[in-house]
Design a protein around this motif. Structure first.
Motif, PDB file in Angstrom:
ATOM      1  N   TYR A   1      -7.128  -3.432   1.456  1.00 26.45           N
ATOM      2  CA  TYR A   1      -7.238  -2.044   2.493  1.00 26.45           C
ATOM      3  C   TYR A   1      -7.869  -0.859   1.449  1.00 26.45           C
ATOM      4  O   TYR A   1      -8.247   0.170   2.288  1.00 26.45           O
ATOM      5  CB  TYR A   1      -5.946  -2.049   2.800  1.00 26.45           C
ATOM      6  CG  TYR A   1      -5.622  -2.727   3.906  1.00 26.45           C
ATOM      7  CD1 TYR A   1      -5.832  -2.600   5.143  1.00 26.45           C
ATOM      8  CD2 TYR A   1      -4.684  -3.890   3.808  1.00 26.45           C
ATOM      9  CE1 TYR A   1      -5.916  -3.349   6.358  1.00 26.45           C
ATOM     10  CE2 TYR A   1      -4.438  -4.767   4.677  1.00 26.45           C
ATOM     11  CZ  TYR A   1      -4.924  -4.545   6.243  1.00 26.45           C
ATOM     12  OH  TYR A   1      -4.785  -5.370   7.203  1.00 26.45           O
ATOM     13  N   GLU A   2      -7.851  -1.101   0.482  1.00 31.50           N
ATOM     14  CA  GLU A   2      -8.687  -0.124  -0.396  1.00 31.50           C
ATOM     15  C   GLU A   2     -10.003   0.145  -0.052  1.00 31.50           C
ATOM     16  O   GLU A   2     -10.594   1.023  -0.511  1.00 31.50           O
ATOM     17  CB  GLU A   2      -8.434  -0.128  -2.134  1.00 31.50           C
ATOM     18  CG  GLU A   2      -7.007   0.018  -2.476  1.00 31.50           C
ATOM     19  CD  GLU A   2      -6.318   1.355  -2.326  1.00 31.50           C
ATOM     20  OE1 GLU A   2      -7.045   2.350  -2.376  1.00 31.50           O
ATOM     21  OE2 GLU A   2      -5.206   1.740  -1.978  1.00 31.50           O
TER      22      GLU A   2
ATOM     23  N   ALA B   1      -9.878   3.813   0.015  1.00 34.57           N
ATOM     24  CA  ALA B   1     -10.639   4.536  -1.306  1.00 34.57           C
ATOM     25  C   ALA B   1     -12.091   4.730  -0.984  1.00 34.57           C
ATOM     26  O   ALA B   1     -12.704   5.903  -1.260  1.00 34.57           O
ATOM     27  CB  ALA B   1     -10.425   3.734  -2.431  1.00 34.57           C
TER      28      ALA B   1
ATOM     29  N   GLN C   1       0.751  -1.180  -0.049  1.00 34.34           N
ATOM     30  CA  GLN C   1      -0.028  -0.139   0.137  1.00 34.34           C
ATOM     31  C   GLN C   1       0.957   1.437  -0.033  1.00 34.34           C
ATOM     32  O   GLN C   1       1.843   1.112   0.398  1.00 34.34           O
ATOM     33  CB  GLN C   1      -0.996  -0.005   1.256  1.00 34.34           C
ATOM     34  CG  GLN C   1      -1.998  -0.961   1.136  1.00 34.34           C
ATOM     35  CD  GLN C   1      -3.116  -0.816   0.259  1.00 34.34           C
ATOM     36  OE1 GLN C   1      -3.905  -1.575  -0.318  1.00 34.34           O
ATOM     37  NE2 GLN C   1      -3.212   0.507  -0.173  1.00 34.34           N
TER      38      GLN C   1
ATOM     39  N   ASP D   1      -0.055   7.523  -4.335  1.00 31.86           N
ATOM     40  CA  ASP D   1       0.135   7.568  -5.636  1.00 31.86           C
ATOM     41  C   ASP D   1       1.851   7.835  -5.607  1.00 31.86           C
ATOM     42  O   ASP D   1       2.265   8.708  -5.010  1.00 31.86           O
ATOM     43  CB  ASP D   1      -0.803   8.451  -6.370  1.00 31.86           C
ATOM     44  CG  ASP D   1      -2.025   8.239  -6.536  1.00 31.86           C
ATOM     45  OD1 ASP D   1      -2.441   7.244  -6.881  1.00 31.86           O
ATOM     46  OD2 ASP D   1      -2.842   8.762  -5.948  1.00 31.86           O
TER      47      ASP D   1
ATOM     48  N   LYS E   1       5.158   1.304  -5.632  1.00 30.82           N
ATOM     49  CA  LYS E   1       4.526   0.139  -5.482  1.00 30.82           C
ATOM     50  C   LYS E   1       4.923  -0.811  -6.800  1.00 30.82           C
ATOM     51  O   LYS E   1       5.201  -1.925  -6.696  1.00 30.82           O
ATOM     52  CB  LYS E   1       2.955   0.063  -5.334  1.00 30.82           C
ATOM     53  CG  LYS E   1       2.715   0.935  -4.188  1.00 30.82           C
ATOM     54  CD  LYS E   1       1.217   0.823  -3.676  1.00 30.82           C
ATOM     55  CE  LYS E   1       0.456   1.655  -4.847  1.00 30.82           C
ATOM     56  NZ  LYS E   1       0.466   3.022  -4.767  1.00 30.82           N
TER      57      LYS E   1
ATOM     58  N   ASP F   1      -0.580  -5.386  -5.252  1.00 31.60           N
ATOM     59  CA  ASP F   1      -0.501  -3.957  -5.559  1.00 31.60           C
ATOM     60  C   ASP F   1      -1.699  -3.201  -5.284  1.00 31.60           C
ATOM     61  O   ASP F   1      -2.517  -3.038  -6.167  1.00 31.60           O
ATOM     62  CB  ASP F   1       0.276  -3.637  -7.136  1.00 31.60           C
ATOM     63  CG  ASP F   1       0.128  -2.108  -7.423  1.00 31.60           C
ATOM     64  OD1 ASP F   1      -0.178  -1.216  -6.454  1.00 31.60           O
ATOM     65  OD2 ASP F   1       0.577  -1.885  -8.426  1.00 31.60           O
ATOM     66  N   ARG F   2      -1.735  -2.663  -4.040  1.00 29.71           N
ATOM     67  CA  ARG F   2      -3.005  -2.195  -3.474  1.00 29.71           C
ATOM     68  C   ARG F   2      -3.992  -3.596  -3.109  1.00 29.71           C
ATOM     69  O   ARG F   2      -3.384  -4.523  -3.584  1.00 29.71           O
ATOM     70  CB  ARG F   2      -3.948  -1.472  -4.235  1.00 29.71           C
ATOM     71  CG  ARG F   2      -3.236   0.003  -4.742  1.00 29.71           C
ATOM     72  CD  ARG F   2      -4.272   1.111  -5.314  1.00 29.71           C
ATOM     73  NE  ARG F   2      -3.551   1.955  -5.833  1.00 29.71           N
ATOM     74  CZ  ARG F   2      -3.516   3.172  -5.328  1.00 29.71           C
ATOM     75  NH1 ARG F   2      -3.818   3.465  -4.078  1.00 29.71           N
ATOM     76  NH2 ARG F   2      -2.732   4.182  -5.822  1.00 29.71           N
ATOM     77  N   SER F   3      -4.717  -3.464  -2.301  1.00 31.30           N
ATOM     78  CA  SER F   3      -5.374  -4.785  -1.835  1.00 31.30           C
ATOM     79  C   SER F   3      -6.863  -4.358  -1.206  1.00 31.30           C
ATOM     80  O   SER F   3      -7.470  -3.408  -1.689  1.00 31.30           O
ATOM     81  CB  SER F   3      -4.460  -5.048  -0.602  1.00 31.30           C
ATOM     82  OG  SER F   3      -4.526  -4.177   0.455  1.00 31.30           O
TER      83      SER F   3
END
Ligand code: AMP
Ligand code: MG
Length: 303
Positions: free
Chosen positions: A150-151, A155, A88, A91, A95, A146-148
């Motif tokens: 948790y977004e 997000a 995480q 931007d 990552k 690559d992100r997960s």
């Protein structure tokens, strides 16, 4: 290159072994995410040239560690293991570069990468963990996210995609999900890459001014950057509420890309080392098999 100090490998002291790096980078609630110096290089005393060498040297170690993970999972005693590495970060925090380094080290047969973007229509029609569950690696493999999941807090919270009553319970749901994975032999290692405002600006500027990087530019990155401190709070809440010894968070200073790549590799090595992976004993008699091999050599005939 060596500047009279020996190679980076020769200098690897106690602080730079994988366990030492892990101890230095483990999320510390007292210090907080914002208490981490984004341009520091914890556990690494050298410079960029040394860092790149160390990264290359570790590539082989990481590849062999994954091989061991795979072989271990073939043991007849059913000791199956796998590992998920969650990345995480803001931007342009790097990552993608970390993913490239790790997938280049291990190769596609042993390491699967998934970039979790805005959910597709199909993904959005399911429980938020559905798309993550589908990318849980098979035994013996490493999955890099690559992100997960948790977004589905970050997000959703930051972009107001659902009310608090929807994302707030997800801290607990995610911890339960991860507990289930670790209890079943799938380690979950979580990394937050952290960059400074200045470094992020430089990287975003490159995307605007360098034509080959323009494809990476997104206006929404600037809108998100504007809310720098709100993001910092959202990240901190995630770290605070989902860090656990069984599924730990690490904070990796990422102003120096070479450091972040090396450090995440070391974290991976640490967790693979900690699994106590063992090669399966041969299920055949080596002496007899070797005799057989020699016999075939003697018997090979030309058509
Ligand atoms: P990037 O990583 O730059 O390609 O961007 C991916 C984008 O997808 C980011 O802006 C994320 O916030 C967004 N994203 C990822 N997962 C989710 C999610 N579960 N819900 C909404 N947006 C998401
Ligand atoms: Mg983006």
């Amino acid at each position: 290159m060596t500047r009279g100090r020996g190679t980076s490998a020769g200098r690897a002291g106690p602080l730079t072994d994988p366990a030492g790096v892990a101890a230095l980078l483990r999320y510390d609630a007292d210090r907080g995410l914002t208490g981490v110096d984004t341009s520091s290089t914890p556990g690494f005393a050298g410079r960029k040239t040394d860092g790149l060498l160390a990264q290359d040297a570790d590539a082989g170690l990481i590849r062999r560690a994954q091989e061991r993970l795979h072989a271990h999972s073939l043991r007849p005693d059913g000791a199956r293991r796998a590992l998920i590495l969650v990345l995480q970060g803001r931007d342009a925090s790097g990552k993608g570069g970390v993913v490239r380094h790790l997938s280049g080290s291990v190769g596609p047969h042993g390491l699967e990468t998934t970039a979790f973007g805005v959910p597709t229509q199909e993904e959005a029609a399911h429980h938020f963990l559905w798309r993550v569950q589908r990318r849980v690696p098979p035994w013996g493999r490493i999955a890099v996210f690559d992100r997960s999941h948790y977004e589905d807090i970050l997000a959703v919270r930051m972009h107001g995609l659902a009310p608090r009553s929807v994302w707030e319970p997800r801290y607990g749901m995610i911890r339960e999900f991860e507990d289930g994975l670790t209890a079943n032999g799938i380690d979950v290692v979580k990394v937050m890459l952290t960059v400074s405002q200045g470094e992020q600006a430089e990287r975003l500027r490159e995307r605007i001014t360098v034509p080959e990087k323009a494809w990476k530019h997104s206006a929404s990155d600037l809108a998100d950057r504007l809310r720098w401190h709100e993001y910092a709070e959202a990240f901190e809440d995630v770290l605070l509420r989902t860090d656990d010894d069984s599924a730990p968070w690490y904070v990796v200073p990422s102003n120096r890309k070479w450091y972040a790549r090396w450090a995440v590799g070391r974290l991976l090595l640490h967790h693979l080392d900690s699994m106590g992976l063992e090669f399966p004993a041969p299920a055949f008699d080596p002496a007899a098999a070797e005799e057989e091999l020699d016999a075939t050599t003697a018997l090979i005939t030309r058509p």
